[in-house]
Structure formats: structure tokens, C-alpha cells
Design an enzyme around this catalytic site. Structure first.
Site, PDB file in Angstrom:
ATOM      1  N   PRO A  89      -4.912   6.868  -3.365  1.00  7.77           N
ATOM      2  CA  PRO A  89      -5.087   6.832  -1.909  1.00  7.77           C
ATOM      3  C   PRO A  89      -4.774   8.179  -1.244  1.00  7.77           C
ATOM      4  CG  PRO A  89      -3.762   4.989  -2.655  1.00  7.77           C
ATOM      5  CD  PRO A  89      -3.865   5.926  -3.803  1.00  7.77           C
ATOM      6  N   GLU A 116       3.806   2.453  -9.542  1.00 10.33           N
ATOM      7  CA  GLU A 116       3.873   3.098  -8.219  1.00 10.33           C
ATOM      8  C   GLU A 116       3.136   4.439  -8.224  1.00 10.33           C
ATOM      9  OE1 GLU A 116       5.230  -0.089  -7.172  1.00 10.33           O
ATOM     10  OE2 GLU A 116       5.146   1.455  -5.595  1.00 10.33           O
ATOM     11  N   ARG A 154     -25.802   7.101 -11.226  1.00  8.11           N
ATOM     12  CA  ARG A 154     -27.108   6.857 -10.593  1.00  8.11           C
ATOM     13  C   ARG A 154     -27.814   8.166 -10.259  1.00  8.11           C
ATOM     14  NH1 ARG A 154     -27.975   1.949  -8.488  1.00  8.11           N
ATOM     15  NH2 ARG A 154     -29.229   2.756  -6.774  1.00  8.11           N
ATOM     16  N   ASP A 169     -32.056   5.668  -2.077  1.00 11.12           N
ATOM     17  CA  ASP A 169     -30.812   4.960  -1.755  1.00 11.12           C
ATOM     18  C   ASP A 169     -30.450   5.255  -0.319  1.00 11.12           C
ATOM     19  OD1 ASP A 169     -30.450   3.762  -4.105  1.00 11.12           O
ATOM     20  OD2 ASP A 169     -28.899   5.088  -4.877  1.00 11.12           O
TER      21      ASP A 169
HETATM   22  N1  EFW Z   1      -8.183   3.928  -2.668  1.00 10.69           N
HETATM   23  C1  EFW Z   1      -8.169   4.345  -3.938  1.00 10.69           C
HETATM   24  O1  EFW Z   1      -9.076   5.051  -4.408  1.00 10.69           O
HETATM   25  C2  EFW Z   1      -7.003   3.961  -4.783  1.00 10.69           C
HETATM   26  C3  EFW Z   1      -6.825   4.537  -6.033  1.00 10.69           C
HETATM   27  C4  EFW Z   1      -5.720   4.174  -6.806  1.00 10.69           C
HETATM   28  C5  EFW Z   1      -4.830   3.228  -6.296  1.00 10.69           C
HETATM   29  N2  EFW Z   1      -3.724   2.828  -6.943  1.00 10.69           N
HETATM   30  C6  EFW Z   1      -3.163   3.550  -8.078  1.00 10.69           C
HETATM   31  C7  EFW Z   1      -1.982   2.818  -8.626  1.00 10.69           C
HETATM   32  C8  EFW Z   1      -0.913   3.797  -8.847  1.00 10.69           C
HETATM   33  C9  EFW Z   1      -1.387   5.125  -8.406  1.00 10.69           C
HETATM   34  O2  EFW Z   1      -1.698   5.900  -9.539  1.00 10.69           O
HETATM   35  C10 EFW Z   1      -2.650   4.897  -7.622  1.00 10.69           C
HETATM   36  N3  EFW Z   1      -5.060   2.666  -5.087  1.00 10.69           N
HETATM   37  C11 EFW Z   1      -6.106   3.024  -4.338  1.00 10.69           C
END
Ligand code: EFW
Length: 246
Positions: A89, A116, A154, A169
Site C-alpha cells: 500500500p 505486517e 495482456r 481495451d
Molecule cells: N494495495 C496493495 O497493492 C497491497 C499490497 C500488499 C498488501 N499487503 C501486504 C502484506 C504485508 C505487506 O508486505 C504488504 N496490501 C495491499
């Protein structure tokens, strides 16, 4: 394209190697996907890949050593020139432009964390880029990695037959997709738009473009602000604006 996915759940990647467009890309050799498990590079009896976080707090953190050893193996499998991407994230949010640029890379290493997260020293020293598939938290990076691979594969010439060209697309031209219909002509009292039943391909092309513009204007107006409009698109948008209920 050669991709190496690093994950403690390598079996998850069967979802893209065994089905559909990406599955065919693998069987036809357009995509080579290796899965590498950090647990392979542990040496203790419990094959430990995680440990408690310094500073306290909930959950566990993935240990640097096994992940870095997996990255070394992955880079070698991909053939040396690899962009190492961690899905998280905290990354730049993936969009079609990034997908197209990733498709031009000779090889990708995709690091999927669990728990985590991954010891920061791995991200600092071995990861070229963090990428997010959207602003939400997942239990692991694997699904995000598979979304990225599906979108990228793709773009590889030969993966989509002529009938499914990636060029058409929706996001390829920065607009949302037009509506699609198939038989029967009438379904539960709802009919297919007449224009699509005729054979006037130019009229159908224009209708579909107008539908895409209208949907984009209504559902994602910000996409229109970023996009150069052709003269035809400007004309169609003007028609749409005139037809809009006050
Ligand atoms: N939005 C996303 O692309 C995304 C990617 C990974 C994720 N979670 C992993 C778990 C632990 C950490 O490595 C990240 N969550 C959301």
C-alpha cells in the site's frame, strides 16, 4: 517476459499460470513465471521467515535474510536484468501507463509480503520500486502481484489474439469501456440497442465511442481532464452535454 514471484504461498500463483489469457501466455511461452519461496532459504528447524517487530506492536515482520536470498535467486532466474518490485500500500498506484512501461521490461521480480510487512532494510537495499494496486490493505502481496502480471501480460504482442486486441481495451485509450451485448436480442424485456444490430460499422464505432465518453464523463470525469480529445470526441462530448437532462 520472465517474471519471478517471491512468496511464502507460491501455489497461489496457479490462479494466473493455469487459467485464461495469462495461462495461455504461459503455455505458449510468452510468459515464464517462476515462484520462489523465502522458506527455501531458511536453515532453522522451523524454517522461520518471520519474527517479532522491534518496538513492539501487533503481528510479525518478515525477516530480511530469507527474503534477500530469495531475491538473489529470483534475479538469477529472471536473467540478471530485473526490476525488483514490492507490492504494498506504500507504493505508487498502478495505472495503465505503468502497466505498459512494465511490459517493456525484460524481467520482473515481484516481492509479495505477508504478516505486517517486510524488514525495511530489504526495501531500502534490494527493492527498486514499490507498487500498490489501490488504496486498501490486503493480507498479502500475492493477489496484487497477480493483478500486475495479468495486466502486463495482456500487453505482450501475440498474447491477445486479433479478436481481443489490447489496443481496444478501455483504459488503453484512457476512456471507460462501452457497453457490450450478445444474444439474445431481447432478454427479459430489454433489447439490444438497434445500432448494434445493423451492419453499419462506422455508425457502430461512433456509437461505442460516444458511449465510452458518456460513461467516462459521468463516472470518472477526472479521466477526461487528463486526456487530449480528438475533434470527433469533442463533437461527441458536445452532443452528450446537449442531450443531458437539465
Ligand atoms: N494495495 C496493495 O497493492 C497491497 C499490497 C500488499 C498488501 N499487503 C501486504 C502484506 C504485508 C505487506 O508486505 C504488504 N496490501 C495491499
Amino acid at each position: 517476459m520472465r517474471v519471478a514471484a517471491i512468496s511464502i504461498f507460491p501455489e497461489m500463483f496457479r490462479a494466473i499460470t493455469d487459467y485464461g489469457v495469462s495461462g495461455r501466455a504461459v503455455s505458449e511461452g510468452h510468459l515464464v513465471l517462476d515462484c520462489i519461496n523465502p522458506r527455501t532459504f531458511t536453515h532453522d528447524r522451523h524454517r522461520t521467515v518471520d519474527d517479532r517487530p522491534y518496538g513492539g506492536g501487533p503481528g510479525m515482520v518478515m525477516k530480511a535474510e530469507p527474503v534477500e536470498a530469495a531475491i538473489d535467486e529470483a534475479v538469477e532466474r529472471v536473467g540478471g536484468e530485473a526490476k525488483v518490485i514490492c507490492l504494498s500500500p506504500q507504493g505508487r498506484v498502478l495505472d495503465q501507463a505503468m502497466v505498459e512501461s512494465l511490459a517493456a521490461e525484460p524481467g520482473l521480480v515481484l516481492l509479495s509480503g505477508r504478516y505486517e510487512g517486510i524488514d525495511e532494510r530489504v526495501l531500502e537495499s534490494r527493492v527498486d520500486e514499490e507498487i500498490s494496486i489501490g488504496d486498501y490493505v490486503l493480507s498479502g502481496g500475492e493477489l496484487a502481484a497477480m493483478v500486475l502480471v495479468d495486466a502486463v501480460v495482456r500487453q505482450i504482442p501475440g498474447v491477445l489474439g486479433h479478436s481481443q486486441s489490447a489496443v481496444e481495451d478501455s483504459f488503453a485509450d484512457g476512456l471507460l469501456d462501452c457497453p457490450h451485448y450478445t444474444r439474445p436480442e431481447e432478454h427479459r424485456g430489454s433489447r439490444v440497442p438497434e445500432v448494434l444490430l445493423g451492419g453499419d460499422h462506422e455508425r457502430i464505432r461512433r456509437w461505442r465511442l460516444k458511449q465510452s465518453l458518456q460513461r467516462t464523463l459521468i463516472r470518472r470525469p477526472e479521466l477526461l481532464r487528463e486526456r487530449e480529445l480528438t475533434a470527433e470526441e469533442q463533437r461527441l462530448l458536445a452532443e452528450i452535454e446537449n442531450e443531458r437532462p437539465d
